[in-house]
Enzyme design. Structure first.
Site, PDB file in Angstrom:
ATOM      1  N   THR A   1       0.813  -1.220   0.000  1.00 61.52           N
ATOM      2  CA  THR A   1       0.000   0.000   0.000  1.00 61.52           C
ATOM      3  C   THR A   1       0.842   1.264   0.000  1.00 61.52           C
ATOM      4  O   THR A   1       0.411   2.305  -0.495  1.00 61.52           O
ATOM      5  CB  THR A   1      -0.928  -0.029   1.225  1.00 61.52           C
ATOM      6  OG1 THR A   1      -1.796  -1.134   1.064  1.00 61.52           O
ATOM      7  CG2 THR A   1      -1.747   1.227   1.372  1.00 61.52           C
TER       8      THR A   1
ATOM      9  N   SER B   1       1.460  -7.744  -0.828  1.00 58.68           N
ATOM     10  CA  SER B   1       2.214  -8.687   0.015  1.00 58.68           C
ATOM     11  C   SER B   1       1.484 -10.005   0.225  1.00 58.68           C
ATOM     12  O   SER B   1       2.060 -10.956   0.754  1.00 58.68           O
ATOM     13  CB  SER B   1       2.593  -8.050   1.349  1.00 58.68           C
ATOM     14  OG  SER B   1       1.511  -8.029   2.238  1.00 58.68           O
TER      15      SER B   1
ATOM     16  N   THR C   1       1.482  -4.449   4.208  1.00 58.00           N
ATOM     17  CA  THR C   1       1.341  -4.713   5.641  1.00 58.00           C
ATOM     18  C   THR C   1       0.714  -6.082   5.947  1.00 58.00           C
ATOM     19  O   THR C   1       0.816  -6.556   7.069  1.00 58.00           O
ATOM     20  CB  THR C   1       0.481  -3.612   6.310  1.00 58.00           C
ATOM     21  OG1 THR C   1      -0.823  -3.623   5.710  1.00 58.00           O
ATOM     22  CG2 THR C   1       1.117  -2.251   6.172  1.00 58.00           C
ATOM     23  N   ASP C   2       0.072  -6.691   4.947  1.00 57.72           N
ATOM     24  CA  ASP C   2      -0.664  -7.930   5.245  1.00 57.72           C
ATOM     25  C   ASP C   2       0.242  -9.083   5.689  1.00 57.72           C
ATOM     26  O   ASP C   2      -0.156  -9.896   6.528  1.00 57.72           O
ATOM     27  CB  ASP C   2      -1.493  -8.363   4.026  1.00 57.72           C
ATOM     28  CG  ASP C   2      -2.646  -7.402   3.752  1.00 57.72           C
ATOM     29  OD1 ASP C   2      -2.984  -6.601   4.646  1.00 57.72           O
ATOM     30  OD2 ASP C   2      -3.209  -7.447   2.636  1.00 57.72           O
TER      31      ASP C   2
HETATM   32  N1  ASP Z   1      -2.764  -5.537   0.527  1.00 63.08           N
HETATM   33  C1  ASP Z   1      -1.696  -4.660   0.931  1.00 63.08           C
HETATM   34  C2  ASP Z   1      -0.431  -5.478   0.991  1.00 63.08           C
HETATM   35  O1  ASP Z   1      -0.204  -6.158   1.954  1.00 63.08           O
HETATM   36  C3  ASP Z   1      -2.006  -4.045   2.227  1.00 63.08           C
HETATM   37  C4  ASP Z   1      -1.009  -3.057   2.738  1.00 63.08           C
HETATM   38  O2  ASP Z   1       0.104  -2.930   2.272  1.00 63.08           O
HETATM   39  O3  ASP Z   1      -1.361  -2.345   3.704  1.00 63.08           O
HETATM   40  O4  ASP Z   1       0.338  -5.451   0.060  1.00 63.08           O
END
Ligand code: ASP
Length: 329
Positions: free
Chosen positions: A12, A59, A92-93
């Site tokens: 993100t 991710s 973040t995932d």
């Molecule tokens: N779907 C995103 C990821 O993990 C979520 C994020 O980065 O906050 O790549």
């Protein structure tokens, strides 16, 4: 000025939305890292920064292959006198999993900091730029040496072993719920209040040089009236180890005790973890591990226990030795 390399993997922090008010509907992994860095005016006065776009993914698509590539690149960079620290931008995932993997296989005391964002770069007030700025400050700081791989978001510093994403959408999501932050980053200054006590990075026995594949370890999620179908299917598909996200203190029904016991007798390593977010899974607590030859995950979440078990299985399948690794890392 310190020399910091930023390795970008997507997420993100590199995301783009249609409207600046969209904070959860957007496409991650679009903006290249040099553009993201250029948007942060004052960043080049904090350190001499080089960047590499290692990959550009959500991710959720992170893989063991990319982990091995990333770890290899970080180890190579940190061996160089001219590199003082590394920052990894990441979705973040699965950020906490990558951070813990690196925490076990990076062979350096130099800072490695993982960073991401909860809001896409196009949001009215994105969190990515400040998070990245802080991560670079942290990676350039002598105070971050020898503390293992760190996770820095939302002005906080977390230990990669204990940190987890606790909220699906809020910026204040990365925490070690009961064990706490290691510190804060305020006005260009990291402040540490705690030290990780478990072995990490240059102190571990795990080496990924020449490794192209990690052993297959699956997670089985515990629930009422579990049939055991998924545990057996995982074994049939070639799993060498299973982590059970167990009930309470890693507890399981009589039926699942029989299922896992039969699996263990086939030479598959069974680790009892917990679906509860906090606390120790104690050996010989909820059931007699000595009798069943099960192992326990200590306080590791199932997703992190899986990582440690994969690395452990590269070295041994002796249950006592692997249990000892769970007390050590
Ligand atoms: N779907 C995103 C990821 O993990 C979520 C994020 O980065 O906050 O790549």
């Amino acid at each position: 000025m310190k020399n910091i390399t930023v390795l970008a993997t997507g997420g993100t922090i590199a995301g783009v939305s249609h409207f600046p008010t969209d904070t959860v509907s957007y496409q991650p992994a679009i903006v290249p890292i040099d553009e993201i860095l250029n948007q942060i005016g004052s960043i080049h006065s904090t350190a001499t920064i080089t960047c590499e776009q290692l990959i550009q993914i959500d991710s959720a698509d992170m893989s063991h292959a990319v982990w091995l590539q990333l770890a290899d690149r970080i180890n190579t960079l940190l061996q160089q006198q001219a590199v003082d620290g590394v920052v990894v931008t990441h979705g973040t995932d699965t950020l906490e999993e990558t951070a813990y993997f690196l925490n076990l296989v990076i062979k350096s005391q130099k800072p490695v900091v993982l960073v991401g964002a909860m809001r896409p770069s196009t949001a009215i007030s994105p969190d990515g730029p400040m998070n990245l700025y802080n991560a670079i400050i942290l990676a350039a700081s002598p105070s971050a040496w020898g503390k293992g791989v760190l996770v820095a978001l939302n002005d906080t510093i977390n230990c990669s072993r204990d940190v987890t994403k606790t909220n699906t959408a809020l910026q204040d999501t990365f925490k070690a719920p009961e064990l706490g932050y290691l510190g804060y980053i305020v006005d260009n200054q990291p402040h540490f209040y705690r030290m990780p006590t478990r072995k990490h990075t240059y102190l571990t026995e795990f080496d990924i040089i020449g490794i192209t594949k990690l052993p297959q370890v699956e997670i089985i999620y515990g629930h009422v009236d579990d049939s055991g179908t998924l545990a057996c299917a995982a074994v049939a598909a070639g799993a060498q180890g299973l982590v059970y996200a167990g009930l309470g203190n890693g507890n399981m029904s009589q039926h699942m005790q029989n299922v896992f016991s039969a699996i263990q007798r086939q030479g598959i390593v069974v680790v009892r973890g917990s679906r509860v977010c906090n606390g120790i899974v104690t050996r010989n607590g909820a059931l007699n591990d000595d009798q069943y030859h099960f192992l326990v995950a200590d306080t590791l979440s199932p997703q992190k226990a899986r990582i440690l078990l994969m690395l452990a299985l590269m070295k041994t399948n002796n249950p006592d030795e692997i249990q000892n690794m769970f007390w050590t890392y």
